[in-house]
Design a protein around this motif. Structure first.
Motif, PDB file in Angstrom:
ATOM      1  N   SER A  57      -2.502 -16.830 -15.939  1.00  0.00           N
ATOM      2  CA  SER A  57      -3.019 -17.977 -15.190  1.00  0.00           C
ATOM      3  C   SER A  57      -3.660 -17.561 -13.868  1.00  0.00           C
ATOM      4  CB  SER A  57      -1.896 -18.993 -14.936  1.00  0.00           C
ATOM      5  OG  SER A  57      -0.861 -18.410 -14.180  1.00  0.00           O
ATOM      6  N   SER A  58      -4.100 -16.315 -13.765  1.00  0.00           N
ATOM      7  CA  SER A  58      -4.653 -15.824 -12.497  1.00  0.00           C
ATOM      8  C   SER A  58      -5.996 -16.466 -12.149  1.00  0.00           C
ATOM      9  CB  SER A  58      -4.780 -14.304 -12.519  1.00  0.00           C
ATOM     10  OG  SER A  58      -5.662 -13.905 -13.548  1.00  0.00           O
ATOM     11  N   ALA A  59      -6.674 -17.109 -13.110  1.00  0.00           N
ATOM     12  CA  ALA A  59      -7.938 -17.784 -12.812  1.00  0.00           C
ATOM     13  C   ALA A  59      -7.717 -19.195 -12.274  1.00  0.00           C
ATOM     14  CB  ALA A  59      -8.816 -17.828 -14.061  1.00  0.00           C
ATOM     15  N   ASP A  60      -6.469 -19.641 -12.216  1.00  0.00           N
ATOM     16  CA  ASP A  60      -6.130 -20.954 -11.669  1.00  0.00           C
ATOM     17  C   ASP A  60      -5.885 -20.842 -10.169  1.00  0.00           C
ATOM     18  OD1 ASP A  60      -6.163 -21.963 -14.242  1.00  0.00           O
ATOM     19  OD2 ASP A  60      -3.990 -21.933 -14.475  1.00  0.00           O
ATOM     20  N   ASP A  61      -5.674 -21.987  -9.513  1.00  0.00           N
ATOM     21  CA  ASP A  61      -5.102 -21.973  -8.173  1.00  0.00           C
ATOM     22  C   ASP A  61      -3.664 -21.475  -8.331  1.00  0.00           C
ATOM     23  OD1 ASP A  61      -7.457 -23.420  -7.744  1.00  0.00           O
ATOM     24  OD2 ASP A  61      -6.513 -24.824  -6.372  1.00  0.00           O
ATOM     25  N   TRP A  62      -3.138 -20.808  -7.317  1.00  0.00           N
ATOM     26  CA  TRP A  62      -1.755 -20.343  -7.400  1.00  0.00           C
ATOM     27  C   TRP A  62      -1.182 -20.080  -6.013  1.00  0.00           C
ATOM     28  CZ3 TRP A  62      -1.869 -15.662  -5.099  1.00  0.00           C
ATOM     29  CH2 TRP A  62      -2.960 -14.796  -5.326  1.00  0.00           C
ATOM     30  N   ILE A  63       0.122 -19.965  -5.995  1.00  0.00           N
ATOM     31  CA  ILE A  63       0.874 -19.616  -4.782  1.00  0.00           C
ATOM     32  C   ILE A  63       1.837 -18.504  -5.173  1.00  0.00           C
ATOM     33  CG2 ILE A  63       2.722 -21.311  -5.112  1.00  0.00           C
ATOM     34  CD1 ILE A  63       1.134 -20.817  -1.744  1.00  0.00           C
ATOM     35  N   GLY A  64       2.149 -17.601  -4.242  1.00  0.00           N
ATOM     36  CA  GLY A  64       3.018 -16.495  -4.596  1.00  0.00           C
ATOM     37  C   GLY A  64       3.897 -16.002  -3.465  1.00  0.00           C
ATOM     38  N   VAL A  65       4.964 -15.342  -3.878  1.00  0.00           N
ATOM     39  CA  VAL A  65       5.913 -14.702  -2.961  1.00  0.00           C
ATOM     40  C   VAL A  65       5.965 -13.227  -3.334  1.00  0.00           C
ATOM     41  CG1 VAL A  65       8.319 -14.583  -2.211  1.00  0.00           C
ATOM     42  CG2 VAL A  65       7.312 -16.788  -2.787  1.00  0.00           C
ATOM     43  N   VAL A  66       5.769 -12.374  -2.342  1.00  0.00           N
ATOM     44  CA  VAL A  66       5.841 -10.924  -2.534  1.00  0.00           C
ATOM     45  C   VAL A  66       7.067 -10.445  -1.769  1.00  0.00           C
ATOM     46  CG1 VAL A  66       4.646  -8.741  -2.157  1.00  0.00           C
ATOM     47  CG2 VAL A  66       3.331 -10.801  -2.732  1.00  0.00           C
ATOM     48  N   ILE A  67       7.969  -9.756  -2.470  1.00  0.00           N
ATOM     49  CA  ILE A  67       9.239  -9.349  -1.857  1.00  0.00           C
ATOM     50  C   ILE A  67       9.418  -7.841  -1.962  1.00  0.00           C
ATOM     51  CG2 ILE A  67      11.755  -9.611  -1.888  1.00  0.00           C
ATOM     52  CD1 ILE A  67      11.310 -12.338  -3.257  1.00  0.00           C
ATOM     53  N   ASP A  68       9.503  -7.189  -0.812  1.00  0.00           N
ATOM     54  CA  ASP A  68       9.871  -5.772  -0.733  1.00  0.00           C
ATOM     55  C   ASP A  68      11.374  -5.759  -0.460  1.00  0.00           C
ATOM     56  OD1 ASP A  68      10.324  -3.117  -0.133  1.00  0.00           O
ATOM     57  OD2 ASP A  68       8.902  -3.023   1.532  1.00  0.00           O
ATOM     58  N   SER A  69      12.161  -5.820  -1.526  1.00  0.00           N
ATOM     59  CA  SER A  69      13.598  -6.042  -1.391  1.00  0.00           C
ATOM     60  C   SER A  69      14.351  -4.876  -0.756  1.00  0.00           C
ATOM     61  CB  SER A  69      14.218  -6.388  -2.748  1.00  0.00           C
ATOM     62  OG  SER A  69      13.965  -5.363  -3.678  1.00  0.00           O
ATOM     63  N   LEU A  70      13.739  -3.689  -0.740  1.00  0.00           N
ATOM     64  CA  LEU A  70      14.366  -2.543  -0.081  1.00  0.00           C
ATOM     65  C   LEU A  70      13.787  -2.295   1.311  1.00  0.00           C
ATOM     66  CD1 LEU A  70      14.545  -0.157  -3.164  1.00  0.00           C
ATOM     67  CD2 LEU A  70      16.435  -1.429  -2.107  1.00  0.00           C
ATOM     68  N   ASN A  71      12.763  -3.082   1.685  1.00  0.00           N
ATOM     69  CA  ASN A  71      12.081  -2.959   2.980  1.00  0.00           C
ATOM     70  C   ASN A  71      11.631  -1.531   3.268  1.00  0.00           C
ATOM     71  OD1 ASN A  71      11.003  -4.235   5.282  1.00  0.00           O
ATOM     72  ND2 ASN A  71      12.712  -3.519   6.517  1.00  0.00           N
ATOM     73  N   GLN A  72      11.082  -0.880   2.239  1.00  0.00           N
ATOM     74  CA  GLN A  72      10.582   0.495   2.404  1.00  0.00           C
ATOM     75  C   GLN A  72       9.063   0.574   2.438  1.00  0.00           C
ATOM     76  OE1 GLN A  72      12.531   2.427  -0.914  1.00  0.00           O
ATOM     77  NE2 GLN A  72      14.294   2.945   0.356  1.00  0.00           N
ATOM     78  N   ARG A  73       8.402  -0.554   2.217  1.00  0.00           N
ATOM     79  CA  ARG A  73       6.935  -0.646   2.241  1.00  0.00           C
ATOM     80  C   ARG A  73       6.271   0.284   1.222  1.00  0.00           C
ATOM     81  NH1 ARG A  73       5.897  -4.217   6.187  1.00  0.00           N
ATOM     82  NH2 ARG A  73       7.408  -4.382   7.833  1.00  0.00           N
ATOM     83  N   GLN A  74       6.944   0.416   0.056  1.00  0.00           N
ATOM     84  CA  GLN A  74       6.421   1.244  -1.027  1.00  0.00           C
ATOM     85  C   GLN A  74       6.307   0.501  -2.354  1.00  0.00           C
ATOM     86  OE1 GLN A  74       5.308   4.567  -0.881  1.00  0.00           O
ATOM     87  NE2 GLN A  74       5.348   4.027   1.282  1.00  0.00           N
ATOM     88  N   SER A  75       7.091  -0.570  -2.511  1.00  0.00           N
ATOM     89  CA  SER A  75       7.043  -1.321  -3.760  1.00  0.00           C
ATOM     90  C   SER A  75       7.465  -2.764  -3.499  1.00  0.00           C
ATOM     91  CB  SER A  75       7.951  -0.693  -4.820  1.00  0.00           C
ATOM     92  OG  SER A  75       9.297  -0.773  -4.415  1.00  0.00           O
ATOM     93  N   SER A  76       7.051  -3.643  -4.396  1.00  0.00           N
ATOM     94  CA  SER A  76       7.402  -5.055  -4.239  1.00  0.00           C
ATOM     95  C   SER A  76       7.541  -5.717  -5.595  1.00  0.00           C
ATOM     96  CB  SER A  76       6.342  -5.790  -3.408  1.00  0.00           C
ATOM     97  OG  SER A  76       5.086  -5.740  -4.063  1.00  0.00           O
ATOM     98  N   ALA A  77       8.372  -6.730  -5.626  1.00  0.00           N
ATOM     99  CA  ALA A  77       8.462  -7.642  -6.761  1.00  0.00           C
ATOM    100  C   ALA A  77       7.612  -8.845  -6.371  1.00  0.00           C
ATOM    101  CB  ALA A  77       9.909  -8.055  -7.004  1.00  0.00           C
ATOM    102  N   GLU A  78       6.767  -9.317  -7.311  1.00  0.00           N
ATOM    103  CA  GLU A  78       5.834 -10.383  -6.979  1.00  0.00           C
ATOM    104  C   GLU A  78       6.000 -11.541  -7.944  1.00  0.00           C
ATOM    105  OE1 GLU A  78       1.923  -9.057  -6.011  1.00  0.00           O
ATOM    106  OE2 GLU A  78       2.660  -7.120  -5.290  1.00  0.00           O
ATOM    107  N   PHE A  79       5.988 -12.747  -7.387  1.00  0.00           N
ATOM    108  CA  PHE A  79       6.233 -13.967  -8.138  1.00  0.00           C
ATOM    109  C   PHE A  79       5.126 -14.963  -7.801  1.00  0.00           C
ATOM    110  CE2 PHE A  79      10.119 -11.797  -7.104  1.00  0.00           C
ATOM    111  CZ  PHE A  79      10.825 -11.786  -8.299  1.00  0.00           C
ATOM    112  N   TYR A  80       4.349 -15.365  -8.803  1.00  0.00           N
ATOM    113  CA  TYR A  80       3.244 -16.300  -8.613  1.00  0.00           C
ATOM    114  C   TYR A  80       3.382 -17.431  -9.625  1.00  0.00           C
ATOM    115  CZ  TYR A  80       1.173 -12.275  -6.255  1.00  0.00           C
ATOM    116  OH  TYR A  80       0.945 -11.215  -5.420  1.00  0.00           O
ATOM    117  N   ALA A  81       2.878 -18.611  -9.272  1.00  0.00           N
ATOM    118  CA  ALA A  81       2.846 -19.718 -10.223  1.00  0.00           C
ATOM    119  C   ALA A  81       1.657 -20.615  -9.901  1.00  0.00           C
ATOM    120  CB  ALA A  81       4.138 -20.521 -10.185  1.00  0.00           C
TER     121      ALA A  81
END
Length: 168
Positions: free
Chosen positions: A30-54
């Motif tokens: 659904s990336s061609a739609d409008d969307w909102i997302g949360v990006v979480i670097d759960s280890l706060n290392q600024r190297q990787s993130s889990a991303e949640f969009y809808a």
């Protein structure tokens, strides 16, 4: 948040709610739609993130981004989380519930994570974030630091049965 889940609620204002683009699509399509997302670097290392969009219909896209995969979203990962959306007379509202068991983090009395929030408006071709991402930088250079109290990480175990047979 509570001991099991992070909760997010968004009110996405739009002067033309009749032109909001949303669809009922397969997960991660659904990336061609409008969307909102949360990006979480759960280890706060600024190297990787889990991303949640809808999208406004609540259709999910999720994955991981890391320096290893050239900062591209890898959607092969499917997190277990909930999303719900509805179009309103002023835009659309979204809610996310992300179980902590979906995230890798070090538990304790004080847990620090990096977070950013993204929004895309299809008809305008505009994507925005908070905090803003400087030109030429990645999202890891612009995450807000969020502190949680008394989060406990739990052992995540998954059983995947596998059988092999050989015949002679």
């Amino acid at each position: 948040y509570d001991r099991d889940t992070l909760y997010f609620a968004f009110r996405c204002l739009d002067t033309r709610p009749d032109r909001i683009k949303t669809s009922i699509a397969r997960r991660d399509h659904s990336s061609a739609d409008d969307w909102i997302g949360v990006v979480i670097d759960s280890l706060n290392q600024r190297q990787s993130s889990a991303e949640f969009y809808a999208n406004p219909s609540g259709i999910q896209t999720d994955g991981v981004t890391s320096a290893v995969n050239s900062f591209r979203l890898n959607t092969a990962v499917d997190f277990v989380w909930r999303s719900a959306g509805r179009i309103t007379s002023q835009g659309y509202d979204m809610e996310f519930a992300i179980p902590l068991r979906s995230l890798r983090f070090t538990g304790g009395d004080r847990v620090v994570m990096g977070m950013s929030f993204m929004r895309y408006i299809n008809r305008l071709g505009h994507m925005g974030s908070w905090p803003g991402i400087p030109v030429g930088k990645t999202q890891f250079n612009a995450m807000a630091v969020v502190e949680f109290r008394e989060l406990r990480s739990r052992l995540n175990a998954e059983v995947l049965p596998n059988f092999t047979a050989g015949f002679q």
